[in-house]
Write an enzyme that holds these catalytic residues in place. Sequence first.
Site, PDB file in Angstrom:
ATOM      1  N   TRP A  12       0.821  -1.201   0.000  1.00  0.00           N
ATOM      2  CA  TRP A  12       0.000   0.000   0.000  1.00  0.00           C
ATOM      3  C   TRP A  12       0.857   1.254   0.000  1.00  0.00           C
ATOM      4  CZ3 TRP A  12      -3.358   2.753  -1.789  1.00  0.00           C
ATOM      5  CH2 TRP A  12      -4.109   3.730  -1.124  1.00  0.00           C
ATOM      6  N   LYS A 192     -13.818  -1.998  10.377  1.00  0.00           N
ATOM      7  CA  LYS A 192     -14.325  -2.803   9.248  1.00  0.00           C
ATOM      8  C   LYS A 192     -13.486  -4.060   9.035  1.00  0.00           C
ATOM      9  CE  LYS A 192     -10.890  -1.493   6.424  1.00  0.00           C
ATOM     10  NZ  LYS A 192      -9.984  -2.318   5.593  1.00  0.00           N
ATOM     11  N   ASP A 245     -15.296   1.337   2.117  1.00  0.00           N
ATOM     12  CA  ASP A 245     -14.188   0.457   2.493  1.00  0.00           C
ATOM     13  C   ASP A 245     -14.697  -0.906   2.934  1.00  0.00           C
ATOM     14  OD1 ASP A 245     -11.597  -0.310   2.921  1.00  0.00           O
ATOM     15  OD2 ASP A 245     -11.262   0.956   4.672  1.00  0.00           O
ATOM     16  N   ARG A 256      -6.579  -8.804   2.747  1.00  0.00           N
ATOM     17  CA  ARG A 256      -5.897  -9.743   3.641  1.00  0.00           C
ATOM     18  C   ARG A 256      -6.817 -10.207   4.763  1.00  0.00           C
ATOM     19  NH1 ARG A 256      -1.515  -6.078   2.522  1.00  0.00           N
ATOM     20  NH2 ARG A 256      -2.045  -4.825   4.349  1.00  0.00           N
ATOM     21  N   VAL A 280      -0.028  -8.484   6.707  1.00  0.00           N
ATOM     22  CA  VAL A 280      -0.616  -8.392   8.032  1.00  0.00           C
ATOM     23  C   VAL A 280      -2.127  -8.226   7.924  1.00  0.00           C
ATOM     24  CG1 VAL A 280      -0.681  -7.057  10.161  1.00  0.00           C
ATOM     25  CG2 VAL A 280       1.485  -7.351   8.944  1.00  0.00           C
ATOM     26  N   GLU A 282      -4.785  -6.826   9.881  1.00  0.00           N
ATOM     27  CA  GLU A 282      -4.923  -5.971  11.058  1.00  0.00           C
ATOM     28  C   GLU A 282      -6.183  -6.273  11.866  1.00  0.00           C
ATOM     29  OE1 GLU A 282      -3.029  -4.085  12.594  1.00  0.00           O
ATOM     30  OE2 GLU A 282      -1.399  -3.587  11.212  1.00  0.00           O
TER      31      GLU A 282
END
Length: 332
Positions: A12, A192, A245, A256, A280, A282
């Site tokens: 990103w 989210k 999002d 992910r 990762v 999150e």
Amino acid sequence: MTNVTVLGAGAWGTAFGQVLADAGNRVIMWAIEPEIVEGINTNHCNDVRLPSVTRLPDTMTATGDRAQAVANAQIIVVTIAAQHAREALEQFKELIPGDAIVVSLMKGIERGTYKRMDEVVRESLDLPANRFACLSGPNLSAQVAAREPAAAVVASENPEAARFVAQTCTTDYFHTFVSKDVPGVEMCGSLKNVTALAVGMVRGAGYGDNTAAMVQTRGLAELCALGRAMGADERTFFGLAGVGDLIATCGSTLSRNFTFGANLGKGMSVDEAREASNGVAEGVPTTDAVVALGKRYSVPTPLATAMSHVLADGISCEQMLHEMFGSGITEE
């Protein structure tokens, strides 16, 4: 032409660095991996984190030297993994220029403190609110890197700072909106991910659109309720940073968090899903943070609580759904 530094050269960070370069800025990527620095400077690519882009813009360079990275920066963009942000940023505290605006692209809640990334960044750098902004939206890195049309929200308590950042990253394919609701944008981007874990799990377990939509919409209700209790503007949750999002993260194998959840739904253990994940997720550390924040603000969090039992106790998707919805009838 603005001097912009991007801290963190993951997928990103590199994709957003390309957006910034395409918008006409000088971009310095800071990375701790020497091979990434060498790749960007010598071959104009980041084969380690973003191999889909064969050539990055010539106005993108890289360094592993912290002081050199931020010396002339007017905007500093932070794309470090959320759980390592505080430790990493503290090493920049005495280095950043006194008038630079710091922009967080991170989405997460700090484990243990349960603080948002805006709070972590400002505390780590001793940064006033008028020099902080966050950017969030439906921005899957691979699609932004491919220059597919996308949009995001830039939020800051300082409207001039928000507009300056927005202008700096606006291109013919990347559009930006501005907002004053920093807590709302931050909460949307973090919470989210927990919903995406649950939606991914039901998909991985073989359930269809009805089940996925049910979980996703209840997840939206949950994060809206918690956001309201924490002082966010509810309207933010129905814009790009919220619903936008959520749709992207809960509906794409490029996510992910969705992929991590899908692997759990297929029967993988948490350790196996973590090993299989490319990057990762999150939502995993954020799940317990959401449960804790729900208790702190007296907001029920049935989805996050059920997912915490998946992660801690290995309960099945069917058990997760039963725990999340129960058998009683309640008002929506």
